[in-house]
Design a protein around this motif. Structure first.
Motif, PDB file in Angstrom:
ATOM      1  N   ALA A   7      80.254 -11.671  41.471  1.00 31.57           N
ATOM      2  CA  ALA A   7      81.613 -11.148  41.620  1.00 31.57           C
ATOM      3  C   ALA A   7      82.101 -10.465  40.346  1.00 31.57           C
ATOM      4  CB  ALA A   7      82.568 -12.281  42.006  1.00 31.57           C
ATOM      5  N   PHE A   8      82.887  -9.421  40.532  1.00 34.88           N
ATOM      6  CA  PHE A   8      83.544  -8.729  39.432  1.00 34.88           C
ATOM      7  C   PHE A   8      85.016  -9.139  39.398  1.00 34.88           C
ATOM      8  CE2 PHE A   8      79.740  -6.288  39.902  1.00 34.88           C
ATOM      9  CZ  PHE A   8      79.514  -5.689  38.684  1.00 34.88           C
ATOM     10  N   PRO A   9      85.698  -9.017  38.231  1.00 37.03           N
ATOM     11  CA  PRO A   9      85.209  -8.488  36.974  1.00 37.03           C
ATOM     12  C   PRO A   9      84.298  -9.469  36.241  1.00 37.03           C
ATOM     13  CG  PRO A   9      87.452  -9.271  36.702  1.00 37.03           C
ATOM     14  CD  PRO A   9      87.131  -9.392  38.160  1.00 37.03           C
ATOM     15  N   LEU A  10      83.454  -8.923  35.363  1.00 35.39           N
ATOM     16  CA  LEU A  10      82.530  -9.721  34.577  1.00 35.39           C
ATOM     17  C   LEU A  10      83.208 -10.206  33.296  1.00 35.39           C
ATOM     18  CD1 LEU A  10      79.444  -7.373  35.019  1.00 35.39           C
ATOM     19  CD2 LEU A  10      79.956  -9.449  36.306  1.00 35.39           C
ATOM     20  N   GLU A  11      82.526 -11.071  32.581  1.00 39.89           N
ATOM     21  CA  GLU A  11      83.108 -11.626  31.348  1.00 39.89           C
ATOM     22  C   GLU A  11      83.341 -10.523  30.316  1.00 39.89           C
ATOM     23  OE1 GLU A  11      82.038 -14.687  27.671  1.00 39.89           O
ATOM     24  OE2 GLU A  11      80.553 -14.241  29.217  1.00 39.89           O
ATOM     25  N   GLN A  12      84.520 -10.566  29.693  1.00 40.86           N
ATOM     26  CA  GLN A  12      84.882  -9.602  28.642  1.00 40.86           C
ATOM     27  C   GLN A  12      84.457 -10.187  27.300  1.00 40.86           C
ATOM     28  OE1 GLN A  12      87.290  -6.661  29.211  1.00 40.86           O
ATOM     29  NE2 GLN A  12      86.353  -6.016  27.300  1.00 40.86           N
ATOM     30  N   LYS A  13      83.205  -9.917  26.875  1.00 42.71           N
ATOM     31  CA  LYS A  13      82.680 -10.514  25.640  1.00 42.71           C
ATOM     32  C   LYS A  13      83.335  -9.905  24.408  1.00 42.71           C
ATOM     33  CE  LYS A  13      79.933 -12.949  23.035  1.00 42.71           C
ATOM     34  NZ  LYS A  13      78.530 -12.535  22.819  1.00 42.71           N
ATOM     35  N   THR A  14      83.538  -8.588  24.416  1.00 40.93           N
ATOM     36  CA  THR A  14      84.209  -7.896  23.320  1.00 40.93           C
ATOM     37  C   THR A  14      85.218  -6.922  23.922  1.00 40.93           C
ATOM     38  OG1 THR A  14      82.883  -5.862  23.094  1.00 40.93           O
ATOM     39  CG2 THR A  14      81.952  -7.904  22.157  1.00 40.93           C
ATOM     40  N   PRO A  15      86.083  -6.328  23.101  1.00 44.88           N
ATOM     41  CA  PRO A  15      87.019  -5.329  23.642  1.00 44.88           C
ATOM     42  C   PRO A  15      86.325  -4.125  24.276  1.00 44.88           C
ATOM     43  CG  PRO A  15      87.737  -6.074  21.479  1.00 44.88           C
ATOM     44  CD  PRO A  15      86.361  -6.639  21.682  1.00 44.88           C
ATOM     45  N   HIS A  16      85.043  -3.943  23.993  1.00 38.94           N
ATOM     46  CA  HIS A  16      84.318  -2.765  24.491  1.00 38.94           C
ATOM     47  C   HIS A  16      83.463  -3.057  25.721  1.00 38.94           C
ATOM     48  CE1 HIS A  16      85.429  -0.852  20.678  1.00 38.94           C
ATOM     49  NE2 HIS A  16      85.055  -1.975  20.093  1.00 38.94           N
ATOM     50  N   THR A  17      83.381  -4.311  26.140  1.00 35.95           N
ATOM     51  CA  THR A  17      82.522  -4.680  27.266  1.00 35.95           C
ATOM     52  C   THR A  17      83.034  -4.062  28.567  1.00 35.95           C
ATOM     53  OG1 THR A  17      82.123  -6.820  26.194  1.00 35.95           O
ATOM     54  CG2 THR A  17      81.447  -6.603  28.489  1.00 35.95           C
ATOM     55  N   LEU A  18      82.121  -3.485  29.344  1.00 35.67           N
ATOM     56  CA  LEU A  18      82.460  -2.949  30.653  1.00 35.67           C
ATOM     57  C   LEU A  18      82.435  -4.102  31.657  1.00 35.67           C
ATOM     58  CD1 LEU A  18      80.275   0.300  30.618  1.00 35.67           C
ATOM     59  CD2 LEU A  18      82.659   0.024  29.916  1.00 35.67           C
ATOM     60  N   THR A  34      76.684  -6.020  42.813  1.00 30.58           N
ATOM     61  CA  THR A  34      77.142  -7.360  43.192  1.00 30.58           C
ATOM     62  C   THR A  34      75.962  -8.291  43.448  1.00 30.58           C
ATOM     63  OG1 THR A  34      79.125  -6.400  44.183  1.00 30.58           O
ATOM     64  CG2 THR A  34      78.569  -8.655  44.806  1.00 30.58           C
ATOM     65  N   ALA A  35      74.897  -7.738  44.019  1.00 33.07           N
ATOM     66  CA  ALA A  35      73.711  -8.559  44.275  1.00 33.07           C
ATOM     67  C   ALA A  35      73.087  -9.045  42.971  1.00 33.07           C
ATOM     68  CB  ALA A  35      72.694  -7.757  45.082  1.00 33.07           C
ATOM     69  N   VAL A  36      73.189  -8.239  41.922  1.00 27.52           N
ATOM     70  CA  VAL A  36      72.601  -8.609  40.634  1.00 27.52           C
ATOM     71  C   VAL A  36      73.530  -9.509  39.826  1.00 27.52           C
ATOM     72  CG1 VAL A  36      71.767  -7.745  38.400  1.00 27.52           C
ATOM     73  CG2 VAL A  36      71.180  -6.525  40.508  1.00 27.52           C
ATOM     74  N   PHE A  37      74.811  -9.122  39.719  1.00 25.98           N
ATOM     75  CA  PHE A  37      75.720  -9.776  38.779  1.00 25.98           C
ATOM     76  C   PHE A  37      76.742 -10.707  39.424  1.00 25.98           C
ATOM     77  CE2 PHE A  37      74.535  -5.796  36.514  1.00 25.98           C
ATOM     78  CZ  PHE A  37      73.899  -6.391  35.441  1.00 25.98           C
ATOM     79  N   VAL A  42      69.513  -0.064  40.502  1.00 27.53           N
ATOM     80  CA  VAL A  42      70.840  -0.132  41.114  1.00 27.53           C
ATOM     81  C   VAL A  42      71.372   1.271  41.370  1.00 27.53           C
ATOM     82  CG1 VAL A  42      73.239  -0.709  40.608  1.00 27.53           C
ATOM     83  CG2 VAL A  42      71.455  -2.391  40.187  1.00 27.53           C
ATOM     84  N   ARG A  43      71.898   1.471  42.578  1.00 28.77           N
ATOM     85  CA  ARG A  43      72.482   2.768  42.919  1.00 28.77           C
ATOM     86  C   ARG A  43      73.901   2.647  43.467  1.00 28.77           C
ATOM     87  NH1 ARG A  43      68.421   3.957  40.673  1.00 28.77           N
ATOM     88  NH2 ARG A  43      66.990   5.699  41.055  1.00 28.77           N
ATOM     89  N   HIS A  44      74.256   1.499  44.008  1.00 29.73           N
ATOM     90  CA  HIS A  44      75.540   1.337  44.681  1.00 29.73           C
ATOM     91  C   HIS A  44      76.225   0.052  44.203  1.00 29.73           C
ATOM     92  CE1 HIS A  44      74.140   4.510  47.328  1.00 29.73           C
ATOM     93  NE2 HIS A  44      73.046   3.794  47.570  1.00 29.73           N
ATOM     94  N   GLY A  71      66.362 -11.561  36.344  1.00 28.31           N
ATOM     95  CA  GLY A  71      67.574 -11.744  37.128  1.00 28.31           C
ATOM     96  C   GLY A  71      68.679 -10.846  36.613  1.00 28.31           C
ATOM     97  N   SER A  72      69.805 -11.440  36.233  1.00 28.58           N
ATOM     98  CA  SER A  72      70.924 -10.666  35.700  1.00 28.58           C
ATOM     99  C   SER A  72      70.938 -10.658  34.173  1.00 28.58           C
ATOM    100  CB  SER A  72      72.246 -11.228  36.218  1.00 28.58           C
ATOM    101  OG  SER A  72      72.415 -12.573  35.795  1.00 28.58           O
ATOM    102  N   ASP A  73      69.914 -11.223  33.553  1.00 26.27           N
ATOM    103  CA  ASP A  73      69.818 -11.289  32.091  1.00 26.27           C
ATOM    104  C   ASP A  73      68.644 -10.460  31.593  1.00 26.27           C
ATOM    105  OD1 ASP A  73      71.914 -13.096  32.073  1.00 26.27           O
ATOM    106  OD2 ASP A  73      70.616 -14.849  31.885  1.00 26.27           O
TER     107      ASP A  73
END
Length: 255
Positions: free
Chosen positions: A161-172, A156-159, A149-151, A107-109
């Motif tokens: 809604a954005f934004p995603l969780e900010q686990k560290t200061p470097h997380t995208l 969004t289908a995988v993860f 994933v290309r688009h 899935g997303s993990d």
């Protein structure tokens, strides 16, 4: 969880919750978490205990049973992919003095199917076999998602809604940033985790194909404490990691 869980679903819910408490959990705690009556949870525990899948370590404290662990490890050790991957991970852990993983996308993990710590002298990472992490913030996850994933709509289908969780200061966390990183991952042929999942930990991952599929079936990674082994050193080691994969699994394992 709701109190409408019945029969096998109820037993499975209790079993799954037990797995979250390696130090043990009480009947009251289980009933509260599962939002089910104590007699209902107690009956499920009795069923699991008869099968050896649950046990007690004190008055009213329950844990997973030894039979559950025996079945799980027997199944894991008998999987063909693990038999093939373990010598490779041992080689990489010994060669680089860092932790090596094999993980797959779920899935997303990502799920860690195999792990090998270095033989000596290094800090052990917290990852565990069977453990999960969100794919967007791991090197193995990004390299596996990048092949699918290309688009932005795919993201969004995988993860979700954005934004995603900010686990560290470097997380995208934004769709644009993650999509750009996945495009870069696809272009260079390996994934990077620059302290995005855990502060102080860097990682590179190379996709592998074990069954002739058009897309990778999993990924091999080498993870390190950054102060001891900077990301740049791991990136420089990617050709050596690729060669180790070829030597152990054959050229068809790389795309």
């Amino acid at each position: 969880m709701t109190d409408r869980l019945v029969g096998a679903d109820r037993v499975i819910a209790v079993l799954t919750e037990l797995a979250e408490h390696p130090a043990g959990v009480t009947l009251d705690e289980l009933a509260g978490t599962l939002q089910s009556p104590k007699p209902t949870v107690h009956r499920a525990l009795a069923t699991l205990r008869r099968a050896g899948l649950a046990d007690t370590i004190g008055r009213g404290v329950y844990i997973l049973g030894d039979e559950y662990l025996r079945l799980a490890f027997r199944n894991l050790d008998g999987r063909p992919e693990i038999a093939r991957m373990q010598p490779l991970l041992e080689d990489l852990a010994s060669r680089f003095g860092e932790t090596a993983h094999y993980a797959v996308l779920s899935g997303s993990d990502i799920v860690y199917r195999a792990k090998m710590d270095p033989p000596q002298g290094a800090v052990r990472l917290t990852s565990v076999i069977g453990g999960r992490n969100p794919a967007y913030r791991t090197a193995v996850g990004k390299v596996l998602v990048s092949s699918r994933v290309r688009h932005v709509d795919d993201l969004t289908a995988v993860f979700g809604a954005f934004p995603l969780e900010q686990k560290t200061p470097h997380t995208l966390t934004t769709a644009d940033a993650l999509l750009g990183e996945l495009e870069a991952t696809r272009a260079r042929g390996f994934g990077i985790d620059d302290e995005e999942n855990e502060v102080g930990i860097a990682c590179v991952a190379v996709p592998v194909v074990l069954d002739g599929s058009a897309v990778p079936t999993g990924a091999v990674s080498v993870s390190a404490v950054r102060f001891r082994c900077p990301l740049e050193r791991l990136v420089d080691a990617v050709p050596e990691i690729r060669q180790a994969i070829t030597d152990r699994l054959g050229p068809a394992a790389l795309r």
